[in-house]
Design an enzyme around this catalytic site. Structure first.
Site, short mmCIF file in Angstrom:
data_model
loop_
_atom_site.label_atom_id
_atom_site.label_comp_id
_atom_site.label_asym_id
_atom_site.label_seq_id
_atom_site.Cartn_x
_atom_site.Cartn_y
_atom_site.Cartn_z
N LYS A 12 0.73 -1.14 0.18
CA LYS A 12 0.24 0.15 -0.07
C LYS A 12 1.02 1.08 0.12
CE LYS A 12 -3.95 0.30 0.56
NZ LYS A 12 -5.13 0.03 -0.37
N THR A 57 -3.48 -5.14 0.85
CA THR A 57 -2.87 -3.86 0.83
C THR A 57 -3.75 -3.08 2.02
OG1 THR A 57 -4.02 -2.70 -1.13
CG2 THR A 57 -1.97 -4.09 -1.31
N ASP A 58 -5.02 -3.25 1.95
CA ASP A 58 -5.96 -2.56 2.97
C ASP A 58 -5.78 -2.94 4.25
OD1 ASP A 58 -8.48 -0.75 3.11
OD2 ASP A 58 -8.97 -2.44 4.19
N PHE A 158 32.17 27.45 -12.68
CA PHE A 158 32.45 26.51 -13.69
C PHE A 158 32.98 26.80 -15.08
CE2 PHE A 158 30.00 23.54 -16.79
CZ PHE A 158 30.60 22.25 -16.27
N ARG A 175 29.41 32.80 -10.14
CA ARG A 175 27.97 32.41 -10.46
C ARG A 175 27.26 32.20 -9.46
NH1 ARG A 175 27.27 26.42 -12.71
NH2 ARG A 175 28.31 25.09 -10.77
N GLN A 218 29.78 18.96 -9.11
CA GLN A 218 30.11 17.76 -8.70
C GLN A 218 30.92 17.51 -7.52
OE1 GLN A 218 30.01 18.97 -11.75
NE2 GLN A 218 29.43 17.35 -13.25
N ASN A 244 20.89 21.02 -11.02
CA ASN A 244 21.46 22.43 -11.11
C ASN A 244 20.40 23.33 -11.54
OD1 ASN A 244 22.92 24.50 -11.09
ND2 ASN A 244 24.72 23.50 -12.18
N HIS A 246 19.54 26.66 -12.71
CA HIS A 246 20.33 27.56 -13.45
C HIS A 246 19.56 28.99 -13.18
CE1 HIS A 246 22.47 24.27 -15.28
NE2 HIS A 246 21.55 23.73 -15.74
#
Length: 297
Positions: A12, A57-58, A158, A175, A218, A244, A246
């Site tokens: 569930k 599942t109940d 970068f 940046r 990284q 990332n 941007h």
């Protein structure tokens, strides 16, 4: 042709559970989403439609809510372990169980400088996660967090990357770097102060992001992961995923204005997606710790 039923499980997904403690005038609250998945001798259900060994599942959902009262909800890892142990020990066809949990944080409302006893506002910038697996190989706990959004307005570069005929990106030596962290860490055992450890790991991740001058996302992930492994000996493996987010400087020259890194457009897609798994040199076997169910935790 011959076909074989390979891996299978059922359960569930995403039972929404809110547990309120009313034992004193000052109430407490825990807010979880719980997914259960059972593994075992259920081949007949798939191959022949025979449900005689299938716990509905109940019923799994009902167990989650009953355990919230009977066992109580403290650290999500403890609650997950209680559920998984029950399914494996008490339901005969079950050989293994996985419980995935997410927790939303709540913060008390302050009225006239005093915390209110029974009113909260949603708090926390992230969702806490845990995944518990109990089977013949042992008990495995993976803690984590997701949607922890971080941004630094400088201290990130970068540059010097590989170029080919399709490359248009320019070097950037100053940046904006922003991400929404999704991090999972695997513990060596279950004797862990879960809440304190979660808070400590979160603080370590944030500190590394803030203070480490980044030459690439990284590199930042590497230092975040190794810092956690160095500080928390119970953690043997950590997996980090960082989109990332941007932020692109807007060209204001058509308006006769300069833009020395002050005005940006935040883009949501496409985005770079940086991932890393860092382990200790000889970690204990993971077993089925990383085999997901709903994959939410």
């Amino acid at each position: 042709m011959t076909f074989v039923l390979a891996e299978h499980q059922y359960g569930k997904a995403e039972s929404r559970l809110v547990r309120v403690y009313r034992d004193t005038p000052r109430h407490e609250i825990r807010d979880l989403t719980v997914t259960t998945a059972l593994r075992g001798a259920f081949d007949a259900a798939y191959l022949d439609g025979d449900q005689s060994a299938v716990l509905p599942t109940d019923t799994q959902k009902n167990t989650v809510f009953a355990f919230a009262k009977q066992v109580g909800v403290g650290a999500v890892e403890d609650f997950g372990l209680a559920l998984a142990r029950h399914f494996v020990a008490d339901v005969e066809p079950v050989h293994g169980a996985r419980v995935e949990l997410e927790e939303l944080a709540w913060q008390r409302v302050v009225v006239d400088g005093v915390e209110h006893d029974h009113t909260w506002v949603r708090a926390g910038q992230e969702v806490r996660t845990a995944a518990v697996t109990v089977d013949a190989s042992g008990e495995h706990v993976v803690g984590g967090l997701k949607d922890l959004v971080l941004l630094k307005s400088t201290g990130s570069e970068f540059a010097g990357f590989l170029r080919d005929g399709y490359t248009t990106l320019a070097d950037a030596h100053d940046r904006v770097m922003a991400t929404s962290l999704d991090v999972r860490w695997r513990f060596a055992g279950t004797d862990v102060p879960w809440d304190e450890t979660y808070a400590g790991i979160r603080a370590t991740l944030v500190e590394q992001f803030a203070t480490r001058h980044s030459l690439a996302l990284q590199q930042t992930l590497w230092h975040m992961g190794t810092a956690v492994l160095e500080e928390f000996e119970q953690v043997v493996e950590i997996r980090l995923k960082a989109p990332n987010k941007h932020h692109v400087a807007v060209d204001l020259t058509p308006f006769g204005l300069e833009n020395p890194g002050e005005v940006f457009v935040a883009t949501d897609r496409p985005y770079g997606l940086i991932e890393a798994t860092i382990t200790r040199e000889d970690p204990p076997p993971a077993g089925e710790a990383w085999r997901a169910s709903a994959g939410l935790a």
